[in-house]
Structures are given as structure tokens and as C-alpha cells.
Design a protein around this motif. Structure first.
Motif, PDB file in Angstrom:
ATOM      1  N   ILE A 503      55.850  76.290  45.700  1.00 52.47           N
ATOM      2  CA  ILE A 503      56.650  77.387  45.151  1.00 52.47           C
ATOM      3  C   ILE A 503      56.500  77.448  43.636  1.00 52.47           C
ATOM      4  CG2 ILE A 503      59.019  78.217  44.807  1.00 52.47           C
ATOM      5  CD1 ILE A 503      59.673  77.089  47.587  1.00 52.47           C
ATOM      6  N   ALA A 504      56.513  76.294  42.972  1.00 51.37           N
ATOM      7  CA  ALA A 504      56.377  76.256  41.507  1.00 51.37           C
ATOM      8  C   ALA A 504      55.016  76.800  41.071  1.00 51.37           C
ATOM      9  CB  ALA A 504      56.561  74.822  41.019  1.00 51.37           C
ATOM     10  N   ASP A 507      55.016  80.602  41.577  1.00 52.81           N
ATOM     11  CA  ASP A 507      55.825  81.254  40.534  1.00 52.81           C
ATOM     12  C   ASP A 507      55.071  81.330  39.212  1.00 52.81           C
ATOM     13  OD1 ASP A 507      57.901  81.611  42.282  1.00 52.81           O
ATOM     14  OD2 ASP A 507      59.046  79.870  41.613  1.00 52.81           O
ATOM     15  N   GLU A 508      54.244  80.337  38.950  1.00 53.65           N
ATOM     16  CA  GLU A 508      53.514  80.309  37.684  1.00 53.65           C
ATOM     17  C   GLU A 508      52.262  81.168  37.731  1.00 53.65           C
ATOM     18  OE1 GLU A 508      51.201  77.039  34.849  1.00 53.65           O
ATOM     19  OE2 GLU A 508      52.613  76.371  36.380  1.00 53.65           O
ATOM     20  N   ASP A 510      51.384  83.518  40.223  1.00 57.60           N
ATOM     21  CA  ASP A 510      51.527  84.860  40.800  1.00 57.60           C
ATOM     22  C   ASP A 510      53.015  85.214  40.867  1.00 57.60           C
ATOM     23  OD1 ASP A 510      51.125  87.259  42.024  1.00 57.60           O
ATOM     24  OD2 ASP A 510      50.324  86.459  43.899  1.00 57.60           O
ATOM     25  N   PRO A 511      53.636  85.479  39.725  1.00 54.80           N
ATOM     26  CA  PRO A 511      55.093  85.694  39.686  1.00 54.80           C
ATOM     27  C   PRO A 511      55.565  86.917  40.460  1.00 54.80           C
ATOM     28  CG  PRO A 511      54.071  86.239  37.570  1.00 54.80           C
ATOM     29  CD  PRO A 511      53.015  85.580  38.383  1.00 54.80           C
ATOM     30  N   ASP A 512      54.649  87.840  40.786  1.00 58.56           N
ATOM     31  CA  ASP A 512      55.057  89.036  41.531  1.00 58.56           C
ATOM     32  C   ASP A 512      55.229  88.769  43.023  1.00 58.56           C
ATOM     33  OD1 ASP A 512      55.032  90.542  39.212  1.00 58.56           O
ATOM     34  OD2 ASP A 512      52.910  91.086  39.440  1.00 58.56           O
ATOM     35  N   THR A 513      54.740  87.614  43.489  1.00 54.99           N
ATOM     36  CA  THR A 513      54.874  87.262  44.906  1.00 54.99           C
ATOM     37  C   THR A 513      56.328  86.951  45.226  1.00 54.99           C
ATOM     38  OG1 THR A 513      52.628  86.397  45.034  1.00 54.99           O
ATOM     39  CG2 THR A 513      54.179  85.665  46.720  1.00 54.99           C
ATOM     40  N   ILE A 514      56.849  87.603  46.243  1.00 54.42           N
ATOM     41  CA  ILE A 514      58.234  87.373  46.658  1.00 54.42           C
ATOM     42  C   ILE A 514      58.221  86.775  48.062  1.00 54.42           C
ATOM     43  CG2 ILE A 514      60.470  88.429  47.155  1.00 54.42           C
ATOM     44  CD1 ILE A 514      59.741  90.635  45.168  1.00 54.42           C
ATOM     45  N   ASN A 516      60.865  84.340  50.467  1.00 54.25           N
ATOM     46  CA  ASN A 516      62.128  83.628  50.606  1.00 54.25           C
ATOM     47  C   ASN A 516      61.962  82.483  51.600  1.00 54.25           C
ATOM     48  OD1 ASN A 516      64.766  82.791  50.694  1.00 54.25           O
ATOM     49  ND2 ASN A 516      65.489  84.527  51.912  1.00 54.25           N
TER      50      ASN A 516
END
Length: 814
Positions: A503-504, A507-508, A510-514, A516
Motif C-alpha cells: 500500500i505504501a 501510494d508513493e 501511483d497516488p491516483d490508485t484507489i 480499499n
């Protein structure tokens, strides 16, 4: 491994691995104090065997009330083949035209078959129809429920002479000596903690009688517009190999619940959600009604062994997917603050399996309901916080729904965590078995694509998948020890660490990936190993056996109903199947007993002999029709360097192998010489049985070594027992190239030409010319190896192929 020829162990040494401790492979069984039975210690050969019991009485006419055996077999065939009235009449007309007197069939029409079914139906507990009424928006709504009275169904099982010897009554704690200490293990429900605790809560001499219930909606039509809500039951007092089948003693449909119809204007509203839950629990109450009394008072039953036992009914476990679990526990699912049906984990902490939260207790829920009765506003707030409604299972002692609900391997892992979250694809799979099989192959097909340097996020995802597969393999074990449960729980935390790293990175990079990762099935790993401690191996609460039961229901709907009033028709067809299996079991038993009468004493003893020496579990088959000379072998394989100097290598091997195993050379010679015309007999199939490290039972592998198996070359791999240059035992992997029998003097040897693999650090095949000979008796088991596509000659061992290979790798037994 050095490049010298490996020296296999002596044939006599392969029958068993010598114990390093006098108590190794002994088992201890500690019975519940209320059973009045002393602790026993048994050897491997006697553990788990039933004491000699009087065999069931043979019924010479088990097809009754059908007029004759042929009548039953015809009715059974017509039912299984889903023949309609016209088909049945036509088939009977044909039979009567060609009958030659070998069988006496009395049926002449579909009506005769139906009358026979009607007579037979009374042998087993039939369904009953109930009507429940509830209010919605001040309107009385009626729903129909069909149930097979649960206690009457249980009595059908208890009174069955073929099942009676298999019932287990008392809680047990079982242990196996590992060379140092007795380690507890868990497999059947009565070896786990919940059974022990229930028996502790009962009066002296009382016996738990365990029900396992499964409920799940299913679509009958391909369009999904016609649905059914069957409930299946099986008896937890019967062994899993009986209750997880669709035969006698297996899972049986015992209920048909009403389905509140979808309403586009009402769906999602609290009042309509409440209506669905009320209908479900009122309907389920009709199913449980006959066992509620005996759950409180017990039931005196004269058992097969002549002992009267005081049986107390209870729900051992509830098997279902998350949606049904929420209905069973009467929580509001993902819409409540605590969406887990077992514990009070907050809805925003579902991914956190390192933390522990309080377990739900019925008394807390009942207090909220009482508050709601006094103060609707405060009560509604409390119920919403805890996600609760009143629950039908509160009416049964020892049937706390939060303890009976179990994490299902199929829906939690294969369809859920893997199929919907870790496995990202634009192809939709609804078959959990296919998804499971794909998960075990994905690492080997992607490891050279999703590398750390080329795709950091993809590589981190592969590490998550590898950890997920470890959890999946631990959950898959049919026998758990304290060690495997500890390892499984540790792997759950390891998976969480890998997931957080993934997840980290995402987030670094590809920050647009959502995405949950906070969902209920991610949290299920927190409970599944506790479920195993409480209820035994995961297959005890798997939905797989019961989901398979949906297949016949769908076939009956498509082929044997008029699509109207389907509940009555399907229930009638299910009851015919129930009766047919009951009668069929007796006919099969009669045939078996009659067949025994035709066998000699020696043949009977051979059929019953389960303690053969280990060597007898090796069978080499598929022989070629003609023998082959050594010269022919070299000529036919001259393009394959593995067969270079075949005769010379075989000569050297035999001259080392035979004396080292105290096998004299023929005619007193000092050195065996093989001529080009000496014959061998090629075989292309090998069956090898070995003791599984996962279950301590004999398991069979089927290996092939053929240039054309279904049109393709197939040379399987195996794990073999050998020695290094210092004479120390070691195991290595080999690829089978050629299997054959060869006669030396008066001995027939089972041999193979193989290509050894070195481990450095991956498995690496030696050059083709480095092939060697082994005795087939050195093979421990088969092995699945897949190539490393980036490194020619390198292979990966697929340790996820089965639990035995997985444990061998984890315990470094390879």
C-alpha cells in the motif's frame, strides 16, 4: 549434490523411517472427564481404529417397499436421469419388449413408479409446510416455510444400522509424540475445544449431539430471476469423510426458507431490511423448533451398541458466506459500526489483524434489545452501534451464533480475498475452485515479469500473494497441530506487513490508485485459526460440500418442474433422492456381503490388509508389449545425450548397488557384465504411496514417464532418498527419463534413468549427459517443478501443490 552416482537406501530400510525416540509416532487420547473413559496411548497402526463391533444385520430385501430390486433400480435411474412421464412410459415399453427374463420388473407405467416412490417416502422423515405471518406497514404478510423436522431427521441417522457404528459421542483431546513431547492436534470437531466445553456444561453422562447447518440463496434460472433458499444439515458426530459427502450420512436439505421479494421502492430502507431479517429468523425457528426442547432437556436414545445415551442437541457451527453470516448473527453488516459477526472490531480497523477486540456476547445484545423495549430512541442507538436485532439462536443452549459462525475457506479466501482483491483481471470467475487453482500458479507465471527493478509495486504484490498462499495452505490442512496453528497465525501478521508495504509503495508511485483494503473478509483471518482450535479443521465448516448440493436443485428446476410452485416440486424430488440413497446404501451393503461369501479366506485377508510393508505400496505399470535390448535403447535414444553410454552406466550402477545392498551377483561372479543383447522391460507408469507429513496417512502419487502421453511427452519429477559422498542421508529432486524392469539372476529390479537436480539456490538440472540410475524404491513421492523462464535449466518447486509438500518445505525436510 556431488556428481557421483547416488546410492539409494536399502530396500528394507524404506518400509519406515527409523524413529529417533521410542515414543515417536505414538498417539495419546484424553477423553472428557464426563465420558468415564481412561486416557489411552496407541501406536500408529492402532490409532483411530474402531474396536471390533458386531457388524450390521444384513437385510436380504433392502429394496423394500419397492416390489423387487429391479423396480427400485429403475425408479432410481428414472429419477437421476430426470425422466418425465412420457420418457418413463416409453422406456418401460421398450424394456417390456426386450426383457429376456434376467430381471423381473413389475413397473408398467409412470404411475406404478410414482406409487412405489410414495410407499418408499414414508421410510424417511418428510418435509412439512409452515406459514409464518409478519407485519409490514400495517399489512399482514404470509410466507411459506418448508422444513424436515430436524430431530426426526437426526433419528433417521441414529437408527440407521450402517451409520450407527460410526457415531462419536465424547469430546477428546488427541496428541502425537514428535520425538520430544506429546503435541496436541485437531481434526474432527470432537477433538477441538468447543465440543469439550459444551460437554462440560451438560449434566453428568450427557452427550453432545451436534448439528452443522448451512444456508445460502442460489439462482435457479440463468437470468437470476428465480431464486431458492435451501438449508442443509449434517451431523457433527459422524466423521468428516461421511458427512461431507452427498451419500448416506452426508449433508441433507432440511429447509426451504422464504425469500422476501425485491422491491425497488423499499430495498435499502431500514424497515424492509428488518422485514427480511424477521422473516429469515421466524422461518429458521420452524426448522429449529423440534430440537429446542432436546437442547434443554436431552433425549434418551438406545444406541447401536446397546447403550442408552442422553443426547443434548446443539448447533456446533453455522457455515455460510458473509451476507448470510450477518443475517444469522443479526447484525447490520457493513452498514454498522462493528461489521464482524464474531467480534467488535470497528469498521475502519478491519485490515488490522494485529489488534484484538472483544468477542460478541448474546447477553450484551439481549441488554440492548431490553433497552430498546424501554426506550426506542436509546435502544435504536445502542442496536445500531452494536449492529444487532433479536436472534432465533438465543433460544438454544450452547448455540451462541457468534461462536457457531465460522470463517469459510471458499468465500473468505478463494472467492473473496484472492478472487476479488489480490487477483486483478477483467475476466470474471464464479468458480472458487478455478480461482484457487489460478492462485497456486500465478507466482510462477509472473515472477520474471513483476520484478523488483522493473515493477516495484508488482513485486510487492507478489510478496503479498506468496504470504496469502502460505495462509491458504495452513488453512487447508486436514490435521492441525499446535505448531501449524502457531505458524498460521504468524503468517497472518506477515501478510499484513507485506500488504502495508505494498500500500505504501502504491501510494508513493501511483497516488491516483484507489483501493480499499478495509473489508470484512480481510478481517476473517483474525478468527479462522481460532475457529480451527474451537471446531477442528477448516473442512468441518467448509461451504464447498453444501454448495455442490445446489447443482441437483438447479437441474430439477430446469428438467423436472413446470416452473410453477417450484418449492413443492423440488422438495418432493429431494425426498426421492433421500430415499433412493437410503435404499441404495442397503443394496450396496447386501451386494458387498454376498460378494464376501464368494471369496476365500486368503482373499478376504488380502482385501482387509491395511498394514502391508511400505515397499508393497510401489507399483510400476503400463509395460510395453515387448522387451527391449540395451542396444535398442541406445539406438532409439541416440539423439538424447541422457542415454549416452546407457549400458555402461547401468553396468557400473548395478555393480555398486547390488553388493552394497547385500544382493549377491549371479553365479558367484565378482563383476557383472551386461551385453548389448541383454533385455529390459520399459514401463511408463508408477504409483507410489507415502506417509503424508500433513495427515500421517498413506497418500498416493501417480507418475508418468512416456514419450507420448495423450499426444505429448511427459516426464514427471520426484523427490528421492539418497546419500551424499560421505554416506549421509539426503533428499534430492530428479526428473524421470526412463523406467524399466531388469532381471539380474533370480531378482527383478525396478529401476529408472533420471536427471538429478542441484539446489543452488534454485533447483538446477544437471547437464543432460549427467543422467544417473536409481532404484524406484528410493522415490519418496512425486514433485511438480516448473521452469524459470529467465534461466534455462532452472526450476521452481511448486510446494503449494498439496499440504504434504508444503509442510516438507516449511519444516526443511527436503
Amino acid at each position: 549434490m556431488a556428481s557421483h552416482t547416488p546410492t539409494p537406501l536399502a530396500l528394507s530400510s524404506l518400509s519406515a523411517v527409523t524413529s529417533v525416540h521410542s515414543d515417536l509416532d505414538t498417539f495419546k487420547t484424553e477423553y472428557h472427564p464426563k465420558s468415564g473413559r481412561a486416557t489411552s496411548i496407541e501406536t500408529f497402526s492402532t490409532f483411530g481404529r474402531k474396536q471390533d463391533q458386531q457388524p450390521p444385520i444384513v437385510d436380504e430385501e433392502p429394496w423394500q417397499p419397492f416390489s423387487c430390486r429391479a423396480d427400485f433400480e429403475f425408479a432410481e435411474l428414472a429419477h437421476n436421469a430426470a425422466l418425465n412421464k412420457d420418457h418413463t412410459d416409453a422406456l418401460l415399453q421398450l424394456i417390456w419388449r426386450i426383457v429376456d427374463g434376467q430381471a423381473n420388473i413389475t413397473f408398467k407405467s409412470h404411475r406404478d413408479v410414482s406409487v412405489a416412490w410414495d410407499r418408499a417416502a414414508g421410510q424417511m422423515t418428510p418435509f412439512e409446510k409452515h406459514t409464518i405471518t409478519t407485519q409490514h406497514k400495517r399489512e399482514d404478510l404470509a410466507f411459506h416455510v418448508y422444513t424436515r423436522p430436524l430431530w426426526d431427521w437426526a433419528l433417521d441417522l441414529l437408527q440407521d444400522p450402517l451409520l450407527a457404528p460410526h457415531f462419536v459421542w465424547d469430546a477428546q483431546r488427541v496428541y502425537k509424540h514428535d520425538g520430544t513431547r506429546y503435541e496436541r492436534f485437531y481434526h474432527e470437531p470432537w477433538t477441538a475445544d468447543r465440543w469439550w466445553n459444551v460437554q462440560s456444561s451438560l449434566p453428568e453422562n450427557a452427550i453432545p449431539f451436534a448439528f452443522i447447518l448451512y444456508a445460502d440463496k442460489t439462482h435457479l434460472s440463468s437470468a437470476g430471476t428465480v431464486k431458492a433458499y435451501p438449508v442443509f444439515a449434517c451431523c457433527g458426530n459422524l466423521p468428516v469423510d461421511i458427512r461431507n459427502t452427498d451419500g448416506l450420512g452426508g449433508g441433507r436439505m432440511v429447509g426451504w426458507l422464504p425469500i422476501v421479494p425485491d422491491d425497488s421502492e423499499e430495498d435499502g430502507k431500514l424497515s424492509y431490511v428488518n422485514l427480511k431479517c424477521v422473516v429469515w429468523h421466524e422461518g429458521f425457528f420452524k426448522l429449529l423448533e423440534t430440537i429446542i426442547l432436546y437442547a434443554k432437556t436431552g433425549y434418551a436414545h438406545l444406541c447401536y451398541d446397546g447403550i442408552v445415551r442422553w443426547l443434548y442437541a446443539f448447533i456446533l457451527l453455522l457455515s455460510a458466506d458473509y451476507e448470510e453470516q450477518c443475517v444469522m448473527a443479526l447484525i447490520r453488516g457493513t452498514n454498522c459500526h462493528c461489521p464482524c459477526p464474531i467480534c467488535l472490531v470497528p469498521s475502519d480497523k478491519l485490515y488490522d489483524n494485529a489488534s484484538t477486540y472483544p468477542i460478541r456476547m448474546p447477553k450484551d445484545a439481549q441488554a440492548c434489545v431490553e433497552l430498546w423495549n424501554r426506550d426506542k430512541t436509546a435502544g435504536e442507538e445502542a442496536l445500531k452501534k452494536w449492529g444487532l436485532w433479536p436472534n432465533v439462536f438465543w433460544r438454544l443452549p450452547n448455540s451462541n451464533p457468534h461462536k457457531t459462525i465460522s470463517q469459510d475457506h471458499l468465500h473468505v479466501y478463494h472467492i473473496g480475498e484472492w478472487g476479488k482483491h489480490l487477483f486483478v483481471t477483467n475476466i470474471t470467475y464464479s468458480d472458487g475452485n478455478k480461482l484457487r487453482d489460478i492462485s497456486k500458479q500465478i507466482l510462477y507465471t509472473t515472477q520474471n515479469v513483476l520484478t523488483r527493478t522493473d515493477d516495484e509495486a508488482g513485486y510487492a504484490l507478489l510478496r503479498c500473494i506468496a504470504s496469502y498462499l502460505h495462509i491458504d495452505m495452513y488453512v487447508s490442512l486436514d490435521v492441525h497441530t499446535e505448531s501449524t496453528i502457531k505458524a498460521g497465525k504468524a503468517e497472518v501478521l506477515e501478510f499484513q506487513t507485506h500488504l502495508e508495504e505494498y500500500i505504501a509503495i502504491v501510494d508513493e508511485t501511483d497516488p491516483d490508485t484507489i483501493k480499499n483494503w478495509n473489508f470484512p473478509k480481510m478481517h476473517a483471518s483474525k478468527h479462522i485459526f481460532d475457529d480451527i482450535i474451537a471446531k477442528g479443521a477448516a473442512r468441518n465448516f467448509s461451504t464447498r460440500p453444501n454448495e455442490k448440493q445446489h447443482g441437483p436443485i438447479k437441474c430439477w428446476y430446469l428438467w423436472q418442474t413446470n416452473r410453477k410452485d417450484i418449492a413443492n416440486q423440488i422438495i418432493e424430488l429431494d425426498h426421492k433422492s433421500f430415499v433412493a440413497k437410503f435404499v441404495r446404501s442397503r443394496i450396496d451393503y447386501l451386494d458387498e456381503e454376498r460378494h464376501k461369501l464368494t471369496l476365500s479366506r486368503e482373499e478376504l485377508e488380502e482385501n482387509d490388509n491395511d498394514n502391508e510393508p511400505f515397499e508393497a505400496h510401489l507399483h510400476i505399470g503400463s509395460p510395453l508389449r515387448n522387451l527391449t535390448s540395451l542396444a535398442q535403447v541406445e539406438e532409439e535414444h541416440r539423439s538424447n545425450r541422457a542415454f549416452d553410454q546407457f549400458r555402461k552406466k547401468l553396468t557400473t550402477f548395478l555393480n555398486h548397488f547390488l553388493p552394497s545392498h547385500h544382493i549377491p551377483l549371479p553365479d558367484g561372479i565378482m563383476w557383472l557384465k551386461l551385453s548389448a543383447q541383454d533385455l529390459i522391460h520399459e514401463h511408463r507408469y508408477l504409483k507410489v504411496q507415502y506417509e503424508s507429513t500433513a495427515t500421517w496417512k498413506l497418500t498416493t502419487d501417480y507418475l508418468r514417464c512416456s514419450p507420448s502421453f495423450h499426444g505429448h511427452e511427459r516426464c514427471d519429477c520426484a523427490l528421492i532418498r539418497t546419500q551424499d559422498k560421505d554416506g549421509c542421508d539426503k533428499n534430492i529432486f530428479v526428473k524421470l527419463l526412463f523406467m524399466f524392469k531388469h532381471i539380474v539372476g533370480n531378482r527383478t529390479l525396478d529401476l529408472a534413468l533420471v536427471l538429478p537436480m542441484d539446489a543452488s539456490p534454485h533447483l538446477h538440472a544437471r547437464p543432460t549427459a549427467s543422467s544417473e540410475f536409481i532404484t524406484l524404491h528410493s522415490i519418496i513421492r512425486g514433485a511438480l517443478l516448473v521452469p524459470d523462464f529467465d534461466n534455462n535449466g532452472d526450476y521452481f518447486l511448486v510446494d503449494y501443490i498439496d499440504t504434504d509438500m508444503f509442510l516438507r518445505v516449511q519444516r526443511k525436510l527436503i
